[in-house]
Design an enzyme around this catalytic site. Structure first.
Site, PDB file in Angstrom:
ATOM      1  N   LYS A  32     -23.202  13.308 -66.467  1.00 14.61           N
ATOM      2  CA  LYS A  32     -23.036  12.933 -67.971  1.00 14.61           C
ATOM      3  C   LYS A  32     -22.049  14.311 -68.682  1.00 14.61           C
ATOM      4  O   LYS A  32     -21.090  14.063 -69.927  1.00 14.61           O
ATOM      5  CB  LYS A  32     -24.356  12.976 -68.164  1.00 14.61           C
ATOM      6  CG  LYS A  32     -24.464  12.653 -69.715  1.00 14.61           C
ATOM      7  CD  LYS A  32     -25.378  12.531 -70.833  1.00 14.61           C
ATOM      8  CE  LYS A  32     -25.811  12.358 -71.900  1.00 14.61           C
ATOM      9  NZ  LYS A  32     -25.175  13.254 -72.802  1.00 14.61           N
ATOM     10  N   GLU A  33     -22.166  15.258 -68.361  1.00 13.03           N
ATOM     11  CA  GLU A  33     -21.858  16.102 -68.362  1.00 13.03           C
ATOM     12  C   GLU A  33     -20.029  16.589 -68.470  1.00 13.03           C
ATOM     13  O   GLU A  33     -19.438  17.151 -69.285  1.00 13.03           O
ATOM     14  CB  GLU A  33     -22.004  18.095 -67.935  1.00 13.03           C
ATOM     15  CG  GLU A  33     -23.284  18.246 -68.599  1.00 13.03           C
ATOM     16  CD  GLU A  33     -24.188  19.083 -67.654  1.00 13.03           C
ATOM     17  OE1 GLU A  33     -24.102  20.284 -68.582  1.00 13.03           O
ATOM     18  OE2 GLU A  33     -24.846  19.830 -66.362  1.00 13.03           O
ATOM     19  N   PHE A  34     -19.605  15.801 -66.992  1.00 12.92           N
ATOM     20  CA  PHE A  34     -18.913  15.658 -66.873  1.00 12.92           C
ATOM     21  C   PHE A  34     -17.527  15.012 -68.250  1.00 12.92           C
ATOM     22  O   PHE A  34     -16.667  14.885 -68.275  1.00 12.92           O
ATOM     23  CB  PHE A  34     -18.429  15.248 -65.395  1.00 12.92           C
ATOM     24  CG  PHE A  34     -16.773  15.187 -64.781  1.00 12.92           C
ATOM     25  CD1 PHE A  34     -16.949  16.076 -64.116  1.00 12.92           C
ATOM     26  CD2 PHE A  34     -16.439  13.632 -65.293  1.00 12.92           C
ATOM     27  CE1 PHE A  34     -15.186  15.765 -63.692  1.00 12.92           C
ATOM     28  CE2 PHE A  34     -14.941  13.908 -64.747  1.00 12.92           C
ATOM     29  CZ  PHE A  34     -14.191  15.167 -64.201  1.00 12.92           C
ATOM     30  N   SER A  80       7.836   8.081 -38.449  1.00  8.99           N
ATOM     31  CA  SER A  80       6.241   7.582 -37.549  1.00  8.99           C
ATOM     32  C   SER A  80       6.056   9.081 -36.471  1.00  8.99           C
ATOM     33  O   SER A  80       7.579   9.053 -35.857  1.00  8.99           O
ATOM     34  CB  SER A  80       6.684   5.869 -37.599  1.00  8.99           C
ATOM     35  OG  SER A  80       7.274   5.810 -36.067  1.00  8.99           O
ATOM     36  N   LYS A 112      -6.332  11.297 -37.234  1.00 12.76           N
ATOM     37  CA  LYS A 112      -6.094   9.903 -37.140  1.00 12.76           C
ATOM     38  C   LYS A 112      -6.729   9.543 -37.928  1.00 12.76           C
ATOM     39  O   LYS A 112      -6.621   8.532 -37.620  1.00 12.76           O
ATOM     40  CB  LYS A 112      -5.013   9.577 -36.399  1.00 12.76           C
ATOM     41  CG  LYS A 112      -4.070   8.679 -36.550  1.00 12.76           C
ATOM     42  CD  LYS A 112      -3.502   8.416 -34.741  1.00 12.76           C
ATOM     43  CE  LYS A 112      -2.381   7.624 -35.949  1.00 12.76           C
ATOM     44  NZ  LYS A 112      -2.086   6.063 -36.358  1.00 12.76           N
ATOM     45  N   GLU A 170      -2.833  11.054 -45.557  1.00  9.96           N
ATOM     46  CA  GLU A 170      -3.155   9.929 -46.418  1.00  9.96           C
ATOM     47  C   GLU A 170      -4.101   9.569 -47.764  1.00  9.96           C
ATOM     48  O   GLU A 170      -5.038  10.440 -47.506  1.00  9.96           O
ATOM     49  CB  GLU A 170      -3.695   9.467 -45.193  1.00  9.96           C
ATOM     50  CG  GLU A 170      -3.841   8.145 -44.021  1.00  9.96           C
ATOM     51  CD  GLU A 170      -2.324   8.131 -43.093  1.00  9.96           C
ATOM     52  OE1 GLU A 170      -2.372   6.461 -43.203  1.00  9.96           O
ATOM     53  OE2 GLU A 170      -1.494   8.301 -43.363  1.00  9.96           O
ATOM     54  N   LYS A 309      -4.358   7.632 -29.604  1.00  8.45           N
ATOM     55  CA  LYS A 309      -5.129   6.536 -30.008  1.00  8.45           C
ATOM     56  C   LYS A 309      -5.806   5.608 -29.226  1.00  8.45           C
ATOM     57  O   LYS A 309      -6.065   5.783 -28.218  1.00  8.45           O
ATOM     58  CB  LYS A 309      -3.627   5.286 -30.510  1.00  8.45           C
ATOM     59  CG  LYS A 309      -2.916   5.390 -31.199  1.00  8.45           C
ATOM     60  CD  LYS A 309      -2.180   4.239 -32.162  1.00  8.45           C
ATOM     61  CE  LYS A 309      -3.015   3.837 -33.294  1.00  8.45           C
ATOM     62  NZ  LYS A 309      -2.091   2.595 -34.172  1.00  8.45           N
ATOM     63  N   CYS A 421      17.000 -18.713 -25.519  1.00  5.59           N
ATOM     64  CA  CYS A 421      17.152 -20.368 -25.406  1.00  5.59           C
ATOM     65  C   CYS A 421      18.409 -20.165 -25.670  1.00  5.59           C
ATOM     66  O   CYS A 421      18.800 -19.311 -26.967  1.00  5.59           O
ATOM     67  CB  CYS A 421      16.978 -20.960 -26.810  1.00  5.59           C
ATOM     68  SG  CYS A 421      17.589 -22.645 -27.427  1.00  5.59           S
TER      69      CYS A 421
END
Length: 665
Positions: A32-34, A80, A112, A170, A309, A421
């Site tokens: 509330k003060e904020f 990356s 990560k 991130e 990972k 193909c």
């Protein structure tokens, strides 16, 4: 106190309280003060617009102004990381670094985080720009949306930060926020977000920053770039950045040995499940920035970092049928159609089977219960069959012999796993796939055109290849399904604007097999125009840095095909940039013309990548290995003994940095 001074005081107070709450997690005042302080500042700013500041705490609430994002070039490419699921490959990375540096080094281990990458630029202690990764060279300017993220400082603490710097990190959506958001979407019968990463990425791209503000995104910052950084240590720089107000992961650790690295990995493989945000691995970075510069980069990723990972989750479900897709190169990919199953936050209905060898190795039958994994791939893959429950199954899955689209008999090139193909000029998905690749964002980037529009134009006989696009007029497409005057004009405008796309992207757009973005850039630097490339021989192509025999032969085969040559001629006639512009050639010399140069060792004056650029600028060719055709070796400190021995045996000159710089000066 003047009004201006009061406004400045409130801004400083709110920035500090914001930092205490969202970064330190140690609030000193109540909500509330904020809110009362914020309302007081909002009222004063509204009454006195002459004191407006783009970095005021009031900017965090967002706006309902709808806008399109502009694209901004990255000062430093956002590459990356190479990644692995194998501990052996982590060991290989560590050994490569040790061998290349031939001196003591530290590895910084970091979580990560699984979100969306962002690059923040600060000038004089204020946030001036936030840009997404995009294609690595340019991204979307999402500054207004990022200003709503309360853990990102708008104004920095202290005064010992560089005048201008970039910090990367991130953007995340905490699990709690993600789950609440999906409950709201479910109640409104809207599609759910698949995972927190998609939710964070989608939120950051919303046009309404007020909605972005309500989504409670968070951020961890992980890399500092620029001149005059505090120290040579990556870890140490981030500790300084924390003092400036950035949220830096407290879980980082510097490791002196490989065993310490594995201890960190193994601990967090278990404990990560207790974190409040999604993680999918551990990032390993050489800590010294000088050592990072000496190690340099490959075309796609830094040599001084790798992402380990964690092993993918897997689920068990039933295989219902196998269908086949034909890609733009003619490669035929089998796809497993499955009973829907939940996996890593998403519902999986299809999985890749890759090729005939995989199908044969799995001994697949229709109706089998199969294990599905989702690791780094967008499409999950089948990794095994539970034969213990194999009963009442259907026929064995056998790879098809003819193209499912045009009926042509499939072929398989020696040494390749895929079937193809061969009917590249008349097989519909190949033709449409080539056009879709040509118009894609990383190639010709033609606005207004997408797969559905390409399919419609092809079905109506308006286009049969990429060059046909440049013959289209607004009259040709106006009035087609969902194609009004404005849409037609935008498409033609996008096609015309694509004539300004640079040489390297046109080469990529041609869709030559094995020629990706990076190889296309290498080619564009090595030939002044498409005619030179068309007439290049095998040896010339192989001598281009990072182009091996497989890619070289693919390029030769492409231009040996008469229909491809005719297509390129038509694109040239249409006005595409099939040459290097004059400004690209300015400052270039022929001082190293005809010379093939190998770079080895650790350098003082420039990084390896900078030396490669200098060699190309002065007409030389970068080659990766020593042979009798090598002109000389540009050698830094700690040149590998094997290369030294081979050079000595072949009588190849070894040149140090000073000699080389004098040669090209």
């Amino acid at each position: 106190m003047t009004v201006k001074e009061k406004i400045e005081q409130l801004r400083l107070q709110l920035h500090q309280h914001n930092y205490n709450y969202y970064v330190l997690n140690a609030p000193e005042i109540s909500d509330k003060e904020f809110d009362d302080l914020m309302r007081e500042l909002q009222d004063l700013e509204q009454e006195h617009p002459e004191y407006k500041d783009e970095n005021s705490p009031t900017m965090r609430v967002g706006s309902d102004i709808n806008k399109n994002f502009t694209q901004v070039a990255h000062k430093y490419p956002m590459l990356s990381l190479s990644n692995t699921y194998s501990e052996n490959e982590v060991t290989d990375f560590y050994d490569r670094v040790r061998k290349a540096l031939n001196e003591d080094f530290e590895i910084c281990c970091e979580m990560k985080y699984d979100g969306t990458s962002i690059s923040l630029t600060y000038e004089n202690g204020k946030l001036i720009r936030a840009v997404t990764r995009g294609d690595g060279e340019k991204g979307d300017d999402v500054t207004d949306n990022v200003k709503t993220i309360r853990s990102i400082p708008l104004v920095l603490h202290g005064d010992n930060y560089p005048e201008v710097f970039e910090i990367r990190g991130e953007i995340l959506m905490p699990w709690e926020v993600f789950e609440a958001l999906n409950r709201e979407k479910e109640a409104r019968e809207e599609p759910l977000f698949a995972n927190p990463r998609n939710a964070a990425s989608g939120t950051l791209k919303l046009q309404n920053s007020a909605i972005v503000a309500s989504r409670k995104l968070d951020a961890y910052l992980y890399y500092l770039l620029g001149d005059n950084l505090p120290t040579d240590g990556h870890y140490e720089n981030l500790q300084e950045a924390a003092k400036w107000g950035f949220k830096i992961s407290p879980l980082m650790r510097k490791c002196q040995t490989l065993q310490e690295v594995f201890d960190f990995i193994n601990y967090w493989d278990v404990e990560r499940k207790n974190l409040n945000v999604a993680t999918d691995g551990i990032v390993l970075k050489v800590n010294s920035l000088k050592q990072q510069r000496n190690l340099g980069f490959t075309a796609k990723s830094p040599r001084w970092a790798i992402a380990y990972k964690f092993q993918a989750e897997r689920a068990l479900t039933r295989l219902n049928m196998v269908t086949y897709q034909v890609g733009r190169t003619g490669a035929v990919t089998p796809v497993a159609n499955l009973d829907p199953v939940q996996l890593s936050g998403t519902v999986v209905k299809r999985a890749s089977l890759h090729n005939a060898d995989i199908i044969e190795g799995l001994d697949l039958h229709i109706g089998d219960m199969v294990y599905v994994e989702k690791g780094g791939e967008i499409i999950p893959k089948i990794t095994g069959v539970d034969t213990s429950v194999r009963f009442m199954i259907g026929e064995k899955v056998k790879f098809i012999t003819h193209c499912p689209e045009c009926g042509s008999k499939l072929i398989r090139y020696e040494g390749e796993a895929a079937h193809y193909c061969p009917n590249e000029t008349a097989c519909p998905p190949q033709i449409k796939g080539k056009i879709e690749h040509f118009i894609s964002r990383k190639a010709m980037n033609i606005d207004g055109l997408g797969p559905e529009t390409v399919d419609m134009f092809y079905r109506l006989g308006l286009i049969h290849d990429t060059a046909d696009l440049y013959q289209l007029t607004t009259d040709d497409i106006r009035g087609l399904d969902r194609m009004g005057d404005k849409s037609a004009e935008n498409i033609i405008k996008g096609i015309m604007q694509s004539k300004e796309v640079p040489f390297e992207r046109v080469i990529f757009a041609l869709g030559i097999r094995f020629v990706g973005e990076t190889v296309a850039k290498k080619i564009a630097k090595s030939f002044k125009d498409i005619e030179e490339l068309e007439n290049a021989d095998l040896e010339t192509l192989i001598n281009i840095d990072e182009i091996g025999e497989k890619i070289a032969r693919s390029i030769l085969n492409y231009f040996a095909n008469e229909s491809n040559r005719k297509l390129v001629d038509r694109l040239k006639t249409a006005g595409l940039q099939l040459y290097r512009p004059e400004e690209d050639l300015s400052g270039h010399t022929d001082k190293l013309a005809g010379q093939s140069i190998v770079i080895s060792g650790v350098f003082t004056h420039h990084s390896r990548d900078e030396y490669k650029d200098l060699i190309e600028k002065h007409g030389g060719k970068n080659v990766g290995s020593i042979s009798s055709k090598t002109s000389f070796i540009l050698a830094g400190d700690n040149m590998g003994p094997a290369k030294l021995e081979k050079a000595s045996k072949l009588g190849i000159k070894i040149m140090n940095e000073e000699e080389f710089l004098k040669l090209i000066s």
